[in-house]
Design a protein around this motif. Structure first.
Motif, PDB file in Angstrom:
ATOM      1  N   THR A 189      -4.943  20.676   3.802  1.00  0.00           N
ATOM      2  CA  THR A 189      -5.052  21.655   4.499  1.00  0.00           C
ATOM      3  C   THR A 189      -5.141  21.623   6.273  1.00  0.00           C
ATOM      4  O   THR A 189      -3.807  21.398   6.628  1.00  0.00           O
ATOM      5  CB  THR A 189      -6.749  22.216   5.000  1.00  0.00           C
ATOM      6  N   THR A 190      -5.431  20.669   7.164  1.00  0.00           N
ATOM      7  CA  THR A 190      -5.371  20.408   7.795  1.00  0.00           C
ATOM      8  C   THR A 190      -4.840  19.072   8.024  1.00  0.00           C
ATOM      9  O   THR A 190      -4.293  18.533   9.700  1.00  0.00           O
ATOM     10  CB  THR A 190      -6.551  20.128   9.032  1.00  0.00           C
ATOM     11  N   ALA A 191      -4.164  18.637   7.227  1.00  0.00           N
ATOM     12  CA  ALA A 191      -3.414  17.216   7.427  1.00  0.00           C
ATOM     13  C   ALA A 191      -4.031  15.875   8.334  1.00  0.00           C
ATOM     14  O   ALA A 191      -3.470  14.869   8.975  1.00  0.00           O
ATOM     15  CB  ALA A 191      -2.332  17.382   7.561  1.00  0.00           C
ATOM     16  N   GLY A 192      -5.792  15.999   8.117  1.00  0.00           N
ATOM     17  CA  GLY A 192      -5.505  14.673   8.888  1.00  0.00           C
ATOM     18  C   GLY A 192      -6.347  14.881  10.547  1.00  0.00           C
ATOM     19  O   GLY A 192      -6.098  13.455  11.187  1.00  0.00           O
ATOM     20  N   ARG A 193      -5.785  15.826  11.227  1.00  0.00           N
ATOM     21  CA  ARG A 193      -5.374  16.780  12.359  1.00  0.00           C
ATOM     22  C   ARG A 193      -6.329  16.904  13.219  1.00  0.00           C
ATOM     23  O   ARG A 193      -6.523  16.918  14.039  1.00  0.00           O
ATOM     24  CB  ARG A 193      -4.291  17.425  12.516  1.00  0.00           C
ATOM     25  N   GLY A 194      -7.680  17.338  12.188  1.00  0.00           N
ATOM     26  CA  GLY A 194      -8.863  17.982  12.618  1.00  0.00           C
ATOM     27  C   GLY A 194      -8.716  19.604  12.478  1.00  0.00           C
ATOM     28  O   GLY A 194      -7.625  20.149  12.334  1.00  0.00           O
ATOM     29  N   THR A 195      -9.293  20.415  13.517  1.00  0.00           N
ATOM     30  CA  THR A 195      -9.375  21.857  13.233  1.00  0.00           C
ATOM     31  C   THR A 195      -8.301  22.737  14.517  1.00  0.00           C
ATOM     32  O   THR A 195      -7.589  23.247  13.685  1.00  0.00           O
ATOM     33  CB  THR A 195     -10.556  22.363  13.170  1.00  0.00           C
ATOM     34  N   LYS A 196      -8.489  22.432  15.609  1.00  0.00           N
ATOM     35  CA  LYS A 196      -8.077  22.953  16.430  1.00  0.00           C
ATOM     36  C   LYS A 196      -7.777  21.640  17.816  1.00  0.00           C
ATOM     37  O   LYS A 196      -8.392  20.767  17.924  1.00  0.00           O
ATOM     38  CB  LYS A 196      -9.222  24.015  16.851  1.00  0.00           C
ATOM     39  N   GLY A 197      -7.588  22.602  18.829  1.00  0.00           N
ATOM     40  CA  GLY A 197      -7.121  21.824  19.655  1.00  0.00           C
ATOM     41  C   GLY A 197      -5.486  21.596  20.059  1.00  0.00           C
ATOM     42  O   GLY A 197      -4.620  21.592  19.176  1.00  0.00           O
TER      43      GLY A 197
ATOM     44  N   LYS B 174       1.006  -1.205  -0.258  1.00  0.00           N
ATOM     45  CA  LYS B 174       0.003  -0.083  -0.206  1.00  0.00           C
ATOM     46  C   LYS B 174       1.024   0.809   0.458  1.00  0.00           C
ATOM     47  O   LYS B 174       2.316   1.212   0.973  1.00  0.00           O
ATOM     48  CB  LYS B 174      -1.137  -0.254   1.710  1.00  0.00           C
ATOM     49  N   SER B 175       0.431   2.285  -0.511  1.00  0.00           N
ATOM     50  CA  SER B 175       1.179   3.605  -0.946  1.00  0.00           C
ATOM     51  C   SER B 175       0.966   4.027   0.066  1.00  0.00           C
ATOM     52  O   SER B 175      -0.087   4.415   1.400  1.00  0.00           O
ATOM     53  CB  SER B 175       1.259   4.075  -2.104  1.00  0.00           C
ATOM     54  N   ARG B 176       2.349   4.922   1.089  1.00  0.00           N
ATOM     55  CA  ARG B 176       1.778   5.650   2.517  1.00  0.00           C
ATOM     56  C   ARG B 176       0.981   6.927   2.050  1.00  0.00           C
ATOM     57  O   ARG B 176       0.971   7.354   1.259  1.00  0.00           O
ATOM     58  CB  ARG B 176       3.321   6.175   3.227  1.00  0.00           C
ATOM     59  N   LYS B 177       0.806   7.644   3.340  1.00  0.00           N
ATOM     60  CA  LYS B 177       0.010   8.275   3.034  1.00  0.00           C
ATOM     61  C   LYS B 177       0.494   9.458   3.257  1.00  0.00           C
ATOM     62  O   LYS B 177       0.781   9.874   3.952  1.00  0.00           O
ATOM     63  CB  LYS B 177      -1.256   8.728   4.288  1.00  0.00           C
ATOM     64  N   ARG B 178       0.118  10.624   2.107  1.00  0.00           N
ATOM     65  CA  ARG B 178       1.351  11.735   1.884  1.00  0.00           C
ATOM     66  C   ARG B 178       0.467  12.977   2.454  1.00  0.00           C
ATOM     67  O   ARG B 178      -0.807  13.779   1.936  1.00  0.00           O
ATOM     68  CB  ARG B 178       1.904  11.824   0.933  1.00  0.00           C
ATOM     69  N   VAL B 179       0.300  13.713   3.818  1.00  0.00           N
ATOM     70  CA  VAL B 179      -0.493  14.344   4.395  1.00  0.00           C
ATOM     71  C   VAL B 179       0.006  15.786   3.678  1.00  0.00           C
ATOM     72  O   VAL B 179       1.490  16.084   4.148  1.00  0.00           O
ATOM     73  CB  VAL B 179      -0.730  14.154   5.785  1.00  0.00           C
ATOM     74  N   GLY B 180      -0.734  16.701   3.898  1.00  0.00           N
ATOM     75  CA  GLY B 180      -0.210  17.767   3.645  1.00  0.00           C
ATOM     76  C   GLY B 180       0.360  18.700   2.739  1.00  0.00           C
ATOM     77  O   GLY B 180       1.304  18.979   2.366  1.00  0.00           O
ATOM     78  N   ARG B 181      -0.702  17.730   1.238  1.00  0.00           N
ATOM     79  CA  ARG B 181      -0.049  17.687   0.356  1.00  0.00           C
ATOM     80  C   ARG B 181      -0.573  18.496  -1.105  1.00  0.00           C
ATOM     81  O   ARG B 181      -1.164  18.462  -2.270  1.00  0.00           O
ATOM     82  CB  ARG B 181       0.594  16.254  -0.943  1.00  0.00           C
ATOM     83  N   GLY B 182      -1.746  19.682  -0.606  1.00  0.00           N
ATOM     84  CA  GLY B 182      -2.648  19.655  -1.222  1.00  0.00           C
ATOM     85  C   GLY B 182      -4.086  19.293  -0.953  1.00  0.00           C
ATOM     86  O   GLY B 182      -3.928  17.917  -1.039  1.00  0.00           O
ATOM     87  N   ASN B 183      -4.810  19.896  -1.270  1.00  0.00           N
ATOM     88  CA  ASN B 183      -6.959  19.343  -0.743  1.00  0.00           C
ATOM     89  C   ASN B 183      -6.950  18.304  -1.702  1.00  0.00           C
ATOM     90  O   ASN B 183      -7.332  17.454  -2.080  1.00  0.00           O
ATOM     91  CB  ASN B 183      -7.853  20.409  -0.958  1.00  0.00           C
TER      92      ASN B 183
END
Length: 149
Positions: A29-37, A14-23
């Motif tokens: 945007t939030t790269a799967g981290r949620g909005t605030k906190g 499986k190819s790895r999840k590349r977060v934070g590389r555009g919508n």
């Protein structure tokens, strides 16, 4: 089949999840981290061993096991069998003579004579401590035990 023909089984890689590389990637945007906190921030989250404000286990336990008595006196042990082999009849056994013969390394460490072995020579023992069995063997051989100066 040759080595170049080998491929991993279908669906096993499986190819790895590349977060934070555009919508358009689906993880922008939030790269799967949620909005605030706390967990959305860089460096956020609790440290390892955090117990919700309770004193952590690593801090509740003592640093080292057991108890060290700082006023304990360590004696350099010397058995009467060793005195039998090193000293002649009528000699005086003290810290200086023991250091000269290489039995102890330093004359400032207190010496205790222990009763392991047999003694046939008449010795005058002037050390810091003598065990009851060692004293009996020294006196039985005709020697005497005197307090260290």
């Amino acid at each position: 089949m040759q080595l170049k023909d080998l491929r991993p089984a279908e669906g096993s890689k499986k190819s790895r999840k590349r977060v934070g590389r555009g919508n358009s990637s689906g993880h922008g945007t939030t790269a799967g981290r949620g909005t605030k906190g706390q967990l959305s921030r860089s460096g956020g989250g609790k440290g390892a061993g955090f117990e919700g404000g309770q004193q952590p286990l690593a801090m509740r336990l003592p640093k080292l096991p057991g108890f060290t008595n700082h006023s304990r006196v360590e004696y350099a042990p010397v058995n009467v069998a060793r005195l039998e082999g090193l000293f002649a009849d009528g000699d005086t056994v003290d810290a200086e003579s023991l250091m000269a013969k290489g039995v102890i390394k330093h004359d400032y460490i207190p010496v205790k004579v222990l009763g392991d072995g047999e003694l046939t020579k008449k010795l005058t023992v002037k050390v810091d401590k003598v065990s009851a069995s060692a004293k009996a063997k020294i006196e039985a051989a005709g020697g005497k035990v005197e307090p260290a100066c």
